[in-house]
Design a protein around this motif. Structure first.
Motif, PDB file in Angstrom:
ATOM      1  N   ILE A 625      -0.293   3.699 -11.795  1.00 34.71           N
ATOM      2  CA  ILE A 625      -0.506   4.612 -10.516  1.00 34.71           C
ATOM      3  C   ILE A 625      -0.843   5.401 -10.508  1.00 34.71           C
ATOM      4  CG2 ILE A 625       2.519   4.968  -9.314  1.00 34.71           C
ATOM      5  CD1 ILE A 625       3.461   2.687 -11.222  1.00 34.71           C
ATOM      6  N   ARG A 626      -0.937   5.718  -8.755  1.00 32.91           N
ATOM      7  CA  ARG A 626      -1.690   6.581  -9.069  1.00 32.91           C
ATOM      8  C   ARG A 626      -1.352   7.969  -7.611  1.00 32.91           C
ATOM      9  NH1 ARG A 626      -8.486   5.054  -8.213  1.00 32.91           N
ATOM     10  NH2 ARG A 626      -8.513   5.079 -11.234  1.00 32.91           N
ATOM     11  N   ALA A 627      -0.430   7.433  -7.005  1.00 38.63           N
ATOM     12  CA  ALA A 627       0.109   8.422  -5.909  1.00 38.63           C
ATOM     13  C   ALA A 627       1.458   6.909  -5.501  1.00 38.63           C
ATOM     14  CB  ALA A 627      -0.779   8.475  -4.846  1.00 38.63           C
ATOM     15  N   GLY A 632      10.353   5.094   5.206  1.00 42.13           N
ATOM     16  CA  GLY A 632      11.549   5.025   5.333  1.00 42.13           C
ATOM     17  C   GLY A 632      12.736   5.249   4.397  1.00 42.13           C
ATOM     18  N   ASN A 633      13.797   5.085   4.928  1.00 42.70           N
ATOM     19  CA  ASN A 633      15.102   4.922   4.008  1.00 42.70           C
ATOM     20  C   ASN A 633      14.968   4.129   2.567  1.00 42.70           C
ATOM     21  OD1 ASN A 633      16.090   7.615   5.171  1.00 42.70           O
ATOM     22  ND2 ASN A 633      17.525   6.630   6.763  1.00 42.70           N
ATOM     23  N   ASP A 634      14.481   2.775   3.457  1.00 40.01           N
ATOM     24  CA  ASP A 634      14.490   1.851   2.674  1.00 40.01           C
ATOM     25  C   ASP A 634      13.283   1.419   2.499  1.00 40.01           C
ATOM     26  OD1 ASP A 634      13.590   0.756   4.728  1.00 40.01           O
ATOM     27  OD2 ASP A 634      14.911  -0.885   4.789  1.00 40.01           O
ATOM     28  N   THR A 635      12.026   1.530   2.759  1.00 37.75           N
ATOM     29  CA  THR A 635      10.664   1.432   1.739  1.00 37.75           C
ATOM     30  C   THR A 635       9.880   2.013   1.928  1.00 37.75           C
ATOM     31  OG1 THR A 635      10.606   0.271   3.688  1.00 37.75           O
ATOM     32  CG2 THR A 635       8.636   0.013   2.690  1.00 37.75           C
ATOM     33  N   PHE A 636       8.962   1.824   0.198  1.00 37.96           N
ATOM     34  CA  PHE A 636       7.598   3.011   0.189  1.00 37.96           C
ATOM     35  C   PHE A 636       6.865   2.482  -0.125  1.00 37.96           C
ATOM     36  CE2 PHE A 636       9.975   1.864  -3.472  1.00 37.96           C
ATOM     37  CZ  PHE A 636       9.447   1.587  -4.530  1.00 37.96           C
ATOM     38  N   THR A 637       5.578   3.213  -0.588  1.00 42.61           N
ATOM     39  CA  THR A 637       4.581   2.694  -1.316  1.00 42.61           C
ATOM     40  C   THR A 637       4.230   2.867  -2.634  1.00 42.61           C
ATOM     41  OG1 THR A 637       3.176   3.904   0.010  1.00 42.61           O
ATOM     42  CG2 THR A 637       3.757   2.606   1.250  1.00 42.61           C
ATOM     43  N   VAL A 638       3.313   2.236  -2.991  1.00 43.61           N
ATOM     44  CA  VAL A 638       2.353   2.550  -4.472  1.00 43.61           C
ATOM     45  C   VAL A 638       1.556   2.457  -3.887  1.00 43.61           C
ATOM     46  CG1 VAL A 638       2.724   1.556  -6.977  1.00 43.61           C
ATOM     47  CG2 VAL A 638       5.343   2.137  -5.475  1.00 43.61           C
ATOM     48  N   LEU A 639       0.531   3.740  -5.196  1.00 43.40           N
ATOM     49  CA  LEU A 639      -0.637   3.193  -4.674  1.00 43.40           C
ATOM     50  C   LEU A 639      -1.318   2.656  -6.364  1.00 43.40           C
ATOM     51  CD1 LEU A 639      -3.505   3.741  -2.731  1.00 43.40           C
ATOM     52  CD2 LEU A 639      -3.694   6.163  -4.000  1.00 43.40           C
ATOM     53  N   ILE A 640      -2.332   1.502  -6.115  1.00 45.55           N
ATOM     54  CA  ILE A 640      -2.298   1.315  -7.164  1.00 45.55           C
ATOM     55  C   ILE A 640      -4.331   1.721  -7.272  1.00 45.55           C
ATOM     56  CG2 ILE A 640      -1.212   0.016  -8.100  1.00 45.55           C
ATOM     57  CD1 ILE A 640      -2.759  -2.444  -7.513  1.00 45.55           C
ATOM     58  N   PRO A 641      -4.993   1.823  -7.960  1.00 47.83           N
ATOM     59  CA  PRO A 641      -6.343   2.186  -7.464  1.00 47.83           C
ATOM     60  C   PRO A 641      -7.088   0.877  -6.671  1.00 47.83           C
ATOM     61  CG  PRO A 641      -6.209   1.653  -9.977  1.00 47.83           C
ATOM     62  CD  PRO A 641      -5.287   1.474  -9.272  1.00 47.83           C
ATOM     63  N   SER A 642      -7.456   0.012  -6.384  1.00 48.06           N
ATOM     64  CA  SER A 642      -7.931  -0.626  -5.380  1.00 48.06           C
ATOM     65  C   SER A 642      -6.878  -1.349  -4.888  1.00 48.06           C
ATOM     66  CB  SER A 642      -8.208  -2.174  -5.956  1.00 48.06           C
ATOM     67  OG  SER A 642      -7.681  -3.096  -6.562  1.00 48.06           O
ATOM     68  N   GLN A 643      -5.465  -1.513  -4.810  1.00 51.09           N
ATOM     69  CA  GLN A 643      -4.637  -1.332  -3.044  1.00 51.09           C
ATOM     70  C   GLN A 643      -3.202  -0.654  -3.361  1.00 51.09           C
ATOM     71  OE1 GLN A 643      -3.529  -5.238  -4.823  1.00 51.09           O
ATOM     72  NE2 GLN A 643      -4.343  -6.311  -3.305  1.00 51.09           N
ATOM     73  N   VAL A 644      -3.116  -0.673  -1.933  1.00 48.14           N
ATOM     74  CA  VAL A 644      -1.751   0.020  -1.762  1.00 48.14           C
ATOM     75  C   VAL A 644      -0.621  -1.477  -1.421  1.00 48.14           C
ATOM     76  CG1 VAL A 644      -0.430   1.415   0.413  1.00 48.14           C
ATOM     77  CG2 VAL A 644      -3.281   1.946   0.295  1.00 48.14           C
TER      78      VAL A 644
END
Length: 1177
Positions: A625-627, A632-644
């Motif tokens: 996990i990089r970032a 929004g209130n119910d959604t978030f993103t996770v950055l791995i090296p090759s994908q969001v």
């Protein structure tokens, strides 16, 4: 205690044993030269010892060689163990003073260097007399047209030879070399066990040599090349039961001939070492696997080396397939690893046993060491400059991704850290790494830091010491350089739109102090910076900075605590958390803090923080996990090296980036560094090259186009938007991809914000583009269950059952023999009553006599004696007639293909057929009668028909290719059409067993597929018929779409139907049909919506493999009763009926008539008595 003076030990005082050890490291000619005249002890030690001598004649000491022959060799020939001649001239000197004969009875080894072939032949003549010669090494210099046949023939005649090495040094092409040694009937085989052929030879040469060396167990050949003569086969029988080792330093023969050679010699082989030229046929791993399994079962060490070539010389599309074949379970279980070596742009590869076993050290488990045996290894050598990094990645990116490397070896003194990271990120299966040198870098401050809110974007470039800002309302960017003595570790920006102050942790390199600092940027590019508070935690390995949306609180997340700072009051505090976590990414909204990092055991994990910093674990990740960022209130993103990765707070995966619709911009690399998000500006993504790309929010019904708007020198690149394609819709403004139309709905492109419900009879899968008729996905089958034989297959049983069985349905009564027999019997009984009554009428006596006479003539039972028998005979006639009719009609109910329902019996399915089914192996030889139908089946042409149902793909998107090993051949479709969202492709197949690939060049969805084969009918006379082939099998899964790499395996079974003749002398008839069987994995053939959208492939590759089963099914139909049998049993039935009725009449005549007469007589006596009594009275 006093120690007396002891003289130092002299060299001469050493024991004889020590001198012998020293002498063993020296040439015996040197020993004689140095020690023989030194003193009496050494002279006696040398001349009177029984120690074997090793003599070496050197080309630079001719006079010494002469002296050595006279003083050393001749007197001590019985002690000499080895002779070494560096040049032919030395051998000539030797022979002037000495002849090699049986007196050299301890001579075991001879080394001959740089001599002519004639001199070698002369020497070999003398060597035959040596009884203990076990090792012979020869180096021959010769002119063109060399013939080593005599040399090898003489070598093979040496009686005790175990080791032989023959080298040939020439200045011309060795293709003219000739070695031909015919095997005589009474030839004596050589005793050689270790054979080294340090010269070029053909396969025929090698086979000719091996025919004379049945004891050889080690074989080394320098170059094995193709023969120039036309006849290159060698049919000599070779039995090499001891051969366990083969090494060929340069194998230039084709793989077919190499395979033939291995089949002849390799049954006991344990070690095989091959260095091969540029013959790509050797890259067929499956062929190697079959060869090893069947013909080299004892092989435990396999080394195969393929030379280095420029990467561009290879076909990129086939490299990954070729290489991955060598990391299948067969190679892994053998412990043979695949190694690919890259040196600049030159690649080479090899197969070899693993040399090292790596261990994964885990202190938290009982078994701290886990063995990691690599299955495939990537070795990178050569160094790159920073400018060459991207070129290197571009050249080999597809290769890194496609091959499942588990070990990386980088042999470069100054590999850039960015380069190393990019290579590692492209190798997801990597479990071990070896690197010669790694430059040190402050990772915490490397790369680009970016923050974003609804008002602006800010990015820090530490390597350039620059802060760049772009406001949402402006088209130009602001830039400000900061001091070279400063490094920025982590930064944050309040989410509220009025926040323009960037907060960060800064380290002053001159004072080694760290601060929480603030930089305020105005829209006119005025910048104001200020250190807020001294920060004393930079000695921790990992920490990360975040800020509350309004900017009123600032957080620094440490390993097990949180440092909190309030700028307005300038107060700070330290809160402890309930878990130890190494932090890598954080984001904050008004309610939650989402925090990503690693547990103590190294597991990537994501936590939610709420209510006094209590950690709630919401997921364990399987990747770095990089970032992360709130959307929004119910959604978030996770950055791995090759994908969001886009998630709901319940950790439900929604989609990924890049994906089918959101492709990566050309100037971005698939190795991301960080992300940031705001509602107004969108999602900002930074790659390891510090390129920044912003995916803007979209209008409902549209999705982001992310492969445009970028270029060299653009500080912040922005996405565009375009309308959702047919089969999808988009209701939100978030930068998510368009959603596929749910199952049972479709969107033809007229409305991009909603999908329309389909008809009940339509086929509308996930992502449907049209209201397609359900018939388009229907299955057409030709195979049907073969009939079972009836319960009774004996004609007598069938005849009796149908003659004497009665059913009271209308049809059964009409066709029932018993029913009509009963009618006749009733008529007979009525006639008997009339005849009995006519007895009491005098007028009818004449008529009665006439009728009795007529019936006596028709009496079949009593043979004309009983008139009653004549009446009953009509019943017999009715029964027999029905039996004859039944038999005649039953005989015609064969075969089943040409008959209809049996209306002459109560059972309409009654047939004169019995059936059997058996399965036979194709390896069993066929007889001449059945062979033609197999030939006709093999000759039947195939046409492959594939329907892609409910899709926008059309004929311009289709490419058809055939893959045979590494060879790809393009095939033009016989027919292609697109109608009502159905793409139909027909391909005429050149072979029955073939692999066909259909490439659809786009990212469109396919709801279902229908695969079938067609082929024309074929006949041969009246007895052989191959039925028309026409079947279609459909595949679809609710709520799924076709994957980008679907594969389907079709295996065909030969179905043979044989029909035996009804009468003797006729021929058996055969018919045949191919019956398909399908095998596939549903989860690989169809994908869920998330899997489909997250796929980044730009085309769909549909692979259809056709093969034939190694057996066939034989159905046999034969008649239950043939004509002769029916006639015989019908006559027999007539006789039985007559005899049966005759028996009944006999019983009636012998039993019932006397009984009846007795009763009548008694009745008359009683009547007479009563009458007498009445008269008397």
């Amino acid at each position: 205690m006093r120690i007396s003076n002891v003289p130092a030990t002299c060299f001469e005082n050493l024991s004889n044993e020590l001198f012998y050890e020293i002498f063993d490291y020296l040439g015996d000619d040197y020993i004689y030269e140095t020690f023989s005249n030194l003193n009496y002890r050494f002279q006696h030690l040398i001349t009177c010892s029984s120690i074997p001598l090793k003599i070496k004649f050197r080309s630079t000491a001719t006079s010494q060689s002469i002296d050595c022959c006279k003083t050393v060799v001749v007197p001590n020939r019985h002690r000499i163990r080895s002779l070494n001649f560096e040049h032919e001239s030395l051998l000539n000197i030797f022979f002037k003073h000495c002849i090699i004969d049986s007196s050299f009875n301890r001579l075991q080894s001879i080394v001959l260097g740089n001599m002519s072939i004639n001199r070698a032949a002369i020497l070999l003549f003398y060597l035959k007399s040596l009884p203990n010669l076990v090792s012979l090494t020869m180096c021959i210099e010769e002119e063109e047209d060399s013939d080593l046949s005599d040399i090898y023939r003489m070598i093979f005649s040496l009686p005790s030879l175990k080791y032989n090495k023959l080298s040939l040094y020439v200045d011309y092409d060795e293709e003219d070399l000739n070695i031909s040694i015919p095997l005589a009937l009474n030839a004596q085989f050589s005793t050689i066990e270790y054979m080294v052929m340090n010269h070029t030879c053909t396969l025929n040469n090698l086979m000719s040599i091996l025919c004379h060396t049945p004891r050889v167990h080690h074989l080394i050949c320098d170059t094995l090349q193709e023969a120039t003569e036309s006849n290159v086969t060698n049919e000599q029988s070779i039995i090499l039961s001891n051969l366990v080792y083969i090494r060929i330093n340069n194998c230039e023969i084709n793989f077919d001939r190499f395979e033939m050679f291995m089949k002849k010699v390799s049954s006991q082989l344990q070690i095989l070492h091959i260095k091969q030229g540029a013959n790509k046929a050797y890259l067929d791993a499956n062929r190697w696997q079959r060869l090893i399994k069947k013909y080299i079962p004892n092989l435990h060490k396999f080394i195969y080396e393929y030379p280095g070539y420029e990467y561009n010389d290879y076909e990129t599309t086939s490299l990954d397939t070729t290489f991955n074949q060598f990391i299948s379970p067969f190679w892994v279980n053998k412990g043979w690893i695949f190694e690919l070596e890259i040196n600049n742009k030159e690649i080479s590869f090899s197969i070899h046993p693993h040399k090292k076993i790596w261990f994964d050290v885990d202190a938290n488990t009982d078994n701290a060491l886990t063995r990691l045996i690599p299955t495939s290894q990537l070795s990178v050598s050569g160094c790159w400059s920073t400018k060459e990094n991207q070129t290197f990645i571009d050249d080999f990116k597809s290769l890194f991704v496609a091959i499942q490397f588990t070990h990386l070896n980088i042999n470069c003194e100054k590999v850039p850290i960015e380069m190393l990271i990019r290579i590692i990120q492209l190798l997801p299966n990597l479990n071990s790494l070896k690197i010669s040198s790694l430059p040190t870098m402050p990772l915490a401050c490397s790369g680009t830091k970016i923050v974003i809110n609804d008002k602006m974007i800010a990015a820090v470039y530490n390597d350039q010491r620059q802060l760049r800002v772009q406001f949402a309302s402006a088209t130009t960017a602001c830039a400000s350089n900061f001091s070279n003595s400063s490094l920025i570790y982590s930064m944050a920006l309040g989410r509220n739109s009025n926040e323009t102050s960037v907060i960060y942790i800064r380290q002053d390199l001159t004072t080694n102090q760290s601060f929480i600092s603030s930089t305020t940027i105005y829209e006119n590019c005025t910048i104001y910076s200020l250190d807020l508070i001294l920060f004393n935690f930079t000695d921790e390995k990992h920490f990360i900075f975040a800020i509350y949306p309004t900017g009123q609180l600032q957080f620094v997340f440490l390993n097990n605590s949180v440092f909190i700072y309030e700028p307005n009051t300038q107060k700070s505090a330290l809160w402890l958390m309930n878990s130890t976590l190494t932090h890598y990414a954080v984001d904050i909204n008004s309610e939650f803090i989402v925090l990503a990092g690693y547990t103590y055991s190294g597991t990537p994990t994501i936590h939610l923080i709420h209510d006094r910093f209590e950690l709630v674990n919401i997921s364990n990740m399987s990747s770095t996990i990089r970032a992360l960022a709130w959307l929004g209130n119910d959604t978030f993103t996770v950055l791995i090296p090759s994908q969001v990765l886009f998630y709901l707070t319940k950790f439900t995966l929604l989609s990924t980036f890049p994906n089918k619709w959101k492709k990566l911009c050309a100037t971005m690399v698939l190795n991301f560094n960080t992300i940031a998000w705001s509602n107004a500006i969108g999602l900002a993504i930074v790659d390891v090259n510090e390129s920044v790309y912003i995916i803007r929010p979209t209008t409902p019904g549209y999705y982001s186009v992310t492969n445009t708007g970028c270029g060299e020198g653009i500080p912040f690149a922005f996405s565009n938007e375009t309308i959702c394609p047919p089969g999808s819709y988009h209701l939100e403004t978030l930068s998510k991809p368009c959603a596929l139309c749910p199952y049972g709905t479709f969107n033809s492109g007229n409305n991009s914000v909603a999908c329309i419900a389909c008809n009940n009879s339509s086929f509308c899968p996930l992502g449907a583009v049209d209201n397609v008729d359900g018939e388009a996905i229907s299955t057409i089958l030709q195979a049907s269950a073969y009939p079972k034989s009836p319960d009774s297959t004996i004609f007598d049983d069938i005849l009796l059952q149908n003659i004497f069985t009665i059913n009271f349905s209308r049809h059964c009564l009409i066709v029932s023999p018993v029913f009509w027999t009963v009618i006749v019997i009733i008529f007979t009984l009525l006639l008997l009553v009339i005849m009995g009554a006519s007895k009491w009428f005098i007028r009818c006596k004449g008529i009665r006599q006439i009728i009795k006479g007529v019936f006596k003539q028709t009496d079949l039972i009593g043979e004309g004696q009983l008139w009653v028998g004549g009446i009953v005979s009509f019943s017999v006639i009715v029964l027999v007639v029905f039996a004859y009719v039944f038999s005649a009609l039953y005989l015609r109910q064969y075969p089943i293909e040409t008959t209809s329902n049996s209306s002459f019996t109560c059972n309409p399915s009654l047939r004169n057929s019995k059936f059997s089914t058996e399965m036979q192996l194709l390896g069993i030889p066929l007889n001449d009668e059945i062979q033609p139908i197999f030939d006709m089946l093999d000759a039947q042409p195939y046409t492959l028909n594939v329907d892609f149902v409910n899709t926008l793909f059309n004929c311009q998107d289709v490419i058809v290719q055939q893959t045979v090993g590494l060879v790809i051949t393009f095939i033009a479709p016989q027919n292609c059409s697109y109608h009502n969202a159905v793409l139909s492709v027909s391909i005429t197949l050149p072979l029955h067993a073939i692999a066909i690939q259909l490439i659809l060049n786009d990212t469109l969805s396919v709801g279902g597929i229908r695969v079938g084969l067609s082929g024309p009918e074929a006949t041969k006379g009246d007895n052989y018929r191959v039925k028309e082939l026409n079947f279609k099998q459909s595949y679809s899964v609710p709520n799924r779409v076709l994957s980008q790499n679907p594969s389907l395996q079709l295996q065909f079974i030969r179905l043979i139907n044989s029909t035996d003749p009804l009468s003797e002398g006729q021929d058996t008839k055969f018919s045949a049909l191919w019956i398909p069987t399908f095998s596939y994995v549903s989860d690989q053939l169809f994908l869920t919506e998330t899997q489909y959208i997250g796929n980044t492939q730009l085309q769909t590759l549909f692979t259809i493999s056709l093969s034939e089963k190694a057996y066939y099914v034989l159905n046999n139909q034969s008649p239950i009763a043939k004509q002769a049998e029916v006639v015989f049993h019908s006559i027999l039935f007539t006789i039985v009926c007559l005899e049966l009725f005759g028996l009944l009449f006999l019983i009636f005549k012998l039993l019932f008539i006397p009984l009846f007469k007795s009763i009548i007589s008694k009745f008359h006596r009683i009547s007479a008595s009563e009458k007498y009594q009445t008269t008397k009275m």
